[in-house]
Design a protein around this motif. Structure first.
Motif: not given
Length: 309
Positions: A178-183, A206-211
């Motif tokens: 649910n906690k995703i760092g993208v690079m 449809d989900f609660n998440f941090e990006l």
């Protein structure tokens, strides 16, 4: 009259130029520098540096186990260079522990990506790296993405399309975080990275998440891709000069072909074929970020011989 037109932005980038200049100033046949793998992905540059006193050793991609210890055993005493693509933290620590003098030529943009990966992982974010799992730069970034518990905290994702990402999300071990760092790998295309992020957002809508998305793309590489695309629209054929191992050079060919233009990726003038230019009036010429000017000049000179320009 056949025209040969060079892209407005091409050839050596800041990171490669910096790495080559460091090696040229540090190495000499009397006092060699040992490089952990290729300084850059260009055989002409590598051979020129070898003549200057740079001795290439196997890098992390070619050696299993403790690369730093293996390097120390080969060198015994002397100076070791980390290449422009960088290496993982473990390799750095092993080299430091060996007592060797370290010359770090890692591109500052790659170093920035490494630090973001390290920060994400240590703060409990799972890192998604859009890139080629086998690329030296990506392997190095992975080597910095370990959490506080010492466990790996990153996944490399080579595709940006919706279906590939859907399978990744559905099959992710232990459930998708649910906690995703993208690079991204620094040499990838902006359009592909944007597609990657957009598809990831759609899949998790449809989900609660941090990006947390960080643009780790190299601006020099992006500029070269834009220049290659613009030129490809104006010519009949594109010649892309650069090492076959160079990801950014391969992408230049891809962006040219995306404009509907024939494109050929070569390392040197000996690969050119006369039939590529039959009936053409305008020839585009570009080069990857690790391609020196003398390689481009040699290719242009050979094209002129082939077309009689």
């Amino acid at each position: 009259m056949v025209q040969i037109i060079r892209a407005s932005d091409m050839g050596f980038c800041m990171g490669v130029r910096r790495a080559v200049q460091i090696m040229e100033s540090e190495a000499s046949p009397e006092r060699p520098v040992f490089s952990v793998g290729e300084i850059v992905h260009n055989p002409h540059v590598v051979r020129a540096l070898e003549r200057s006193g740079v001795v290439q050793l196997p890098g992390p991609d070619e050696v299993e186990g403790d690369i730093g210890k293996a390097t120390a055993e080969r060198v015994k005493a002397g100076r070791v260079a980390i290449t422009a693509h960088g290496v993982g933290e473990r390799v750095v620590r092993e080299l430091e522990a060996s007592g060797l003098e370290i010359i770090d030529t890692t591109c500052p943009i790659v170093t920035r990506a490494q630090r973001y990966g390290q920060k994400f992982a240590r703060e409990g974010w799972h890192v998604l790296i859009y890139g080629d799992p086998g690329h030296k730069e990506v392997r190095g970034i992975l080597g910095w993405t370990f959490g506080q518990d010492g466990e790996p905290g990153a996944t490399v994702v080579p595709q940006s399309d919706y279906e590939s990402l859907r399978r990744l999300v559905e099959e992710f071990p232990g459930g998708f975080p649910n906690k995703i760092g993208v690079m991204a790998q620094t040499t990838h295309k902006m359009e592909d990275f944007a597609r990657f992020v957009a598809n990831l957002m759609l899949l998790r809508r449809d989900f609660n998440f941090e990006l947390h998305v960080v643009n780790t793309l190299c601006h020099a590489t992006t500029g070269q891709q834009e220049a290659a695309a613009a030129l490809a629209k104006e010519v009949d054929v594109m010649i892309v000069v650069g090492g076959k191992k160079s990801a950014n050079t391969r992408h230049l060919r891809e962006v040219a072909e995306e404009q509907g233009t024939r494109a050929y990726h070569i390392e040197g003038p000996e690969e050119l074929q006369a039939d590529w230019f039959a009936g053409v009036e305008r020839i585009g010429l570009t080069a990857g970020a690790s391609t020196p000017d003398f390689s481009v000049d040699a290719v242009e000179a050979r094209i002129r011989e082939l077309v009689g320009a």
